[in-house]
Design a protein around this motif. Structure first.
Motif, PDB file in Angstrom:
ATOM      1  N   LYS A  60       0.657  -1.098  -0.019  1.00  0.00           N
ATOM      2  CA  LYS A  60      -0.149  -0.079   0.058  1.00  0.00           C
ATOM      3  C   LYS A  60       0.898   1.314  -0.218  1.00  0.00           C
ATOM      4  O   LYS A  60       0.429   2.270  -0.442  1.00  0.00           O
ATOM      5  CB  LYS A  60      -1.123  -0.004   1.232  1.00  0.00           C
ATOM      6  N   ALA A  61       2.105   1.149   0.646  1.00  0.00           N
ATOM      7  CA  ALA A  61       3.097   2.331   0.492  1.00  0.00           C
ATOM      8  C   ALA A  61       3.297   2.742  -0.826  1.00  0.00           C
ATOM      9  O   ALA A  61       3.468   3.787  -1.608  1.00  0.00           O
ATOM     10  CB  ALA A  61       4.191   1.888   1.405  1.00  0.00           C
ATOM     11  N   GLU A  62       3.643   1.555  -1.624  1.00  0.00           N
ATOM     12  CA  GLU A  62       4.028   1.746  -3.110  1.00  0.00           C
ATOM     13  C   GLU A  62       2.791   2.351  -4.047  1.00  0.00           C
ATOM     14  O   GLU A  62       3.115   3.151  -4.843  1.00  0.00           O
ATOM     15  CB  GLU A  62       4.605   0.531  -3.588  1.00  0.00           C
ATOM     16  N   VAL A  63       1.419   1.964  -3.539  1.00  0.00           N
ATOM     17  CA  VAL A  63       0.471   2.478  -4.319  1.00  0.00           C
ATOM     18  C   VAL A  63       0.375   3.716  -4.068  1.00  0.00           C
ATOM     19  O   VAL A  63       0.198   4.764  -4.877  1.00  0.00           O
ATOM     20  CB  VAL A  63      -0.800   1.664  -3.821  1.00  0.00           C
ATOM     21  N   ARG A  64       0.568   4.380  -2.628  1.00  0.00           N
ATOM     22  CA  ARG A  64       0.435   5.496  -2.367  1.00  0.00           C
ATOM     23  C   ARG A  64       1.531   6.567  -3.104  1.00  0.00           C
ATOM     24  O   ARG A  64       1.319   7.568  -3.518  1.00  0.00           O
ATOM     25  CB  ARG A  64       0.389   5.910  -0.629  1.00  0.00           C
ATOM     26  N   ARG A  65       2.772   5.781  -3.000  1.00  0.00           N
ATOM     27  CA  ARG A  65       3.814   6.548  -3.954  1.00  0.00           C
ATOM     28  C   ARG A  65       3.373   6.936  -5.342  1.00  0.00           C
ATOM     29  O   ARG A  65       3.505   7.988  -5.995  1.00  0.00           O
ATOM     30  CB  ARG A  65       4.894   5.637  -3.841  1.00  0.00           C
ATOM     31  N   LEU A  66       2.777   5.742  -5.970  1.00  0.00           N
ATOM     32  CA  LEU A  66       2.369   6.034  -7.486  1.00  0.00           C
ATOM     33  C   LEU A  66       1.227   6.989  -7.370  1.00  0.00           C
ATOM     34  O   LEU A  66       1.293   7.899  -8.576  1.00  0.00           O
ATOM     35  CB  LEU A  66       1.954   4.738  -7.816  1.00  0.00           C
ATOM     36  N   LEU A  67       0.243   6.951  -6.533  1.00  0.00           N
ATOM     37  CA  LEU A  67      -0.793   8.228  -6.643  1.00  0.00           C
ATOM     38  C   LEU A  67      -0.131   9.386  -6.349  1.00  0.00           C
ATOM     39  O   LEU A  67      -0.577  10.365  -7.222  1.00  0.00           O
ATOM     40  CB  LEU A  67      -1.809   7.797  -5.562  1.00  0.00           C
ATOM     41  N   ASN A  68       0.586   9.848  -5.337  1.00  0.00           N
ATOM     42  CA  ASN A  68       1.397  10.869  -5.216  1.00  0.00           C
ATOM     43  C   ASN A  68       1.922  11.446  -6.522  1.00  0.00           C
ATOM     44  O   ASN A  68       2.334  12.622  -6.863  1.00  0.00           O
ATOM     45  CB  ASN A  68       1.901  11.126  -4.040  1.00  0.00           C
ATOM     46  N   GLY A  69       2.506  10.543  -7.251  1.00  0.00           N
ATOM     47  CA  GLY A  69       3.378  10.883  -8.475  1.00  0.00           C
ATOM     48  C   GLY A  69       2.712  10.998  -9.701  1.00  0.00           C
ATOM     49  O   GLY A  69       3.168  11.306 -10.778  1.00  0.00           O
ATOM     50  N   GLY A  70       1.402  10.552  -9.555  1.00  0.00           N
ATOM     51  CA  GLY A  70       0.613  10.387 -10.534  1.00  0.00           C
ATOM     52  C   GLY A  70      -0.335  11.363 -10.858  1.00  0.00           C
ATOM     53  O   GLY A  70      -1.344  11.233 -11.731  1.00  0.00           O
ATOM     54  N   GLY A  71      -0.483  12.610 -10.298  1.00  0.00           N
ATOM     55  CA  GLY A  71      -1.190  13.782 -10.370  1.00  0.00           C
ATOM     56  C   GLY A  71      -2.714  13.488  -9.682  1.00  0.00           C
ATOM     57  O   GLY A  71      -3.585  14.351  -9.964  1.00  0.00           O
ATOM     58  N   CYS A  72      -2.595  12.680  -8.482  1.00  0.00           N
ATOM     59  CA  CYS A  72      -3.664  12.525  -7.658  1.00  0.00           C
ATOM     60  C   CYS A  72      -3.502  13.201  -6.815  1.00  0.00           C
ATOM     61  O   CYS A  72      -2.538  13.888  -6.331  1.00  0.00           O
ATOM     62  CB  CYS A  72      -3.837  10.958  -7.259  1.00  0.00           C
ATOM     63  N   HIS A  73      -4.637  13.493  -5.884  1.00  0.00           N
ATOM     64  CA  HIS A  73      -4.447  14.256  -4.339  1.00  0.00           C
ATOM     65  C   HIS A  73      -3.156  13.886  -3.607  1.00  0.00           C
ATOM     66  O   HIS A  73      -3.243  12.530  -3.230  1.00  0.00           O
ATOM     67  CB  HIS A  73      -5.707  14.037  -3.563  1.00  0.00           C
ATOM     68  N   GLN A  74      -2.561  14.791  -3.096  1.00  0.00           N
ATOM     69  CA  GLN A  74      -1.224  14.363  -2.578  1.00  0.00           C
ATOM     70  C   GLN A  74      -1.576  14.057  -0.975  1.00  0.00           C
ATOM     71  O   GLN A  74      -2.399  14.634  -0.259  1.00  0.00           O
ATOM     72  CB  GLN A  74      -0.393  15.554  -2.326  1.00  0.00           C
ATOM     73  N   VAL A  75      -1.203  12.821  -0.393  1.00  0.00           N
ATOM     74  CA  VAL A  75      -1.468  12.312   0.902  1.00  0.00           C
ATOM     75  C   VAL A  75      -0.167  12.057   1.558  1.00  0.00           C
ATOM     76  O   VAL A  75       0.609  11.041   1.160  1.00  0.00           O
ATOM     77  CB  VAL A  75      -2.305  11.063   0.878  1.00  0.00           C
TER      78      VAL A  75
END
Length: 394
Positions: free
Chosen positions: A104-119
């Motif tokens: 899930k940490a890798e998923v969050r890294r991808l989301l933060n780097g893919g233009g999604c809302h930063q968490v």
């Protein structure tokens, strides 16, 4: 085409019957009373969540009749699905196989780097890591097992006194490291999607009911969510950005989203049909059978999705907030006469002791209703819930 499916609950297994493809099944021993053995191309009872056993069974099937696609409809099977697909050199659903990690940490890294809302987030290996995270990012935070699923081990941290209890709750479920994230506040939704060759479609948006802090156990779902068109669009678009960010290309997904003051933000991505019977709510409300459609896509069969007038469906989960005991004879007919009632289901035995709910596993059953719109379905579900709850506990 030859499809290899790891784990199929009864309703999904029914969708496999008559599919224009050869379907081989790896099922947990006794999971469905072996009834699929009568029609499956190959049927093997095996602990498919265990890599050695699942891989051995898949390799034997593949040697006799090469597999074209490996399908994992359950989160617990995804790691094995990925390994089978890699070793057999075939694609997977969900896919592609290289994006099937459960970190899930890798998923969050991808989301933060893919233009999604930063968490903000951090992987914590000991309580001091969690203390450092909240010192940097402030309260409140939420912790969860880094490789968990459902609501097991989820706990909020609202102040220093919560660090140790939250750590114990998240760590005790046995999924390894703990992931800490800045707590997102707002109404929770999920977006039910289908993806084919990287093209993502929003099929429905689900409004979610929970117990709130500290455990956020889901207690109900409403399809469609009670949002206006711009809000529905914004929530859906954030979910689709998230799927693109993690590299998802094939299969259904259930994307959990919070509508914060700064816009929608993704909590988690589950690359499967929505659990808690959300897939059934979607079918009742839209006419779309997401399981069947995903399987037809997998088999390469052209079809037109069902078109029905839009309506609504609601599920409310039964649970206790106190130590109690269920009545000896369960009140199956307590909600008789409620408009649109589909069913009442219990997961607790008569006369059983029940405790305050801490996770989805502690829920006692559900009521499911169908209505012409969300508001009326919500009212009917509340009526059924109140009637059954009043008759269930003593």
């Amino acid at each position: 085409m030859h499809l290899l499916v790891l784990g199929a609950w009864p309703e999904l297994a029914n969708q496999l019957v008559g599919l224009p493809a050869r379907v081989s099944l790896l099922q947990a021993p006794g999971a469905a009373n072996a009834r699929e053995a009568a029609w499956a191309h190959h049927y093997v009872e095996v602990d498919y969540t265990g890599l050695d056993q699942g891989m051995r069974a898949a390799a034997e099937i593949h040697a006799e009749d090469p597999v074209d696609l490996v399908i994992g409809p359950r989160e617990a099977s995804l790691a094995v699905v990925g390994e089978i697909a890699r070793k057999l050199g075939v694609p997977s659903m969900p896919g592609p196989v290289e994006s099937l990690g459960a970190d899930k940490a890798e998923v969050r890294r991808l989301l933060n780097g893919g233009g999604c809302h930063q968490v903000p987030y951090r992987v914590c290996l000991r309580p001091d890591d969690l203390t450092a995270f909240v010192s940097e990012h402030g309260f409140p935070a939420i912790v969860k097992p880094a490789n968990g699923f459902a609501s097991f081990g989820v706990h909020t941290v609202t102040g220093p006194d919560d660090v140790d209890p939250a750590w114990a709750h998240a760590g005790d479920v046995g999924f390894g490291a703990v992931l800490a994230e800045k707590l997102l506040t707002g109404q929770e939704y999920s977006v039910e999607t289908l993806s084919v060759d990287g093209r993502h479609e929003v099929v429905a948006v689900t409004e979610k009911l929970t117990t709130g802090a500290p455990y956020f156990v889901e207690t109900g779902h409403i399809v469609p969510a009670r949002l206006d068109t711009p809000a529905l669009t914004a929530v859906g678009q954030e979910a689709l950005r998230a799927l693109t960010a993690i590299g998802h290309r094939l299969g259904p997904s259930h994307v959990e989203v919070i509508r914060t003051e700064d816009g929608p933000a993704v909590i988690e991505i589950n690359r499967r049909l929505g659990g808690d019977r959300i897939w059934e709510l979607v079918q009742l409300a839209t006419g779309r059978d997401m399981a069947r459609e995903a399987l037809l896509h997998a088999a390469g069969v052209a079809f037109e999705p069902a078109k029905v007038p839009p309506n609504a469906a609601v599920i409310r989960y039964l649970y206790s907030t106190v130590d109690a005991r269920s009545v000896t004879t369960l009140p199956h007919n307590a909600a008789a006469g409620v408009p649109g009632l589909v069913r009442v289901e219990f997961s607790v035995a008569g006369g059983a002791r029940v405790r305050p709910v801490l996770s989805s596993k502690g829920r006692l059953g559900y009521v499911l209703v169908h209505g012409v719109d969300s508001e009326r379905a919500v009212q009917a579900a509340a009526q059924a819930y109140d009637a059954v709850t009043a008759a269930l506990l003593r």
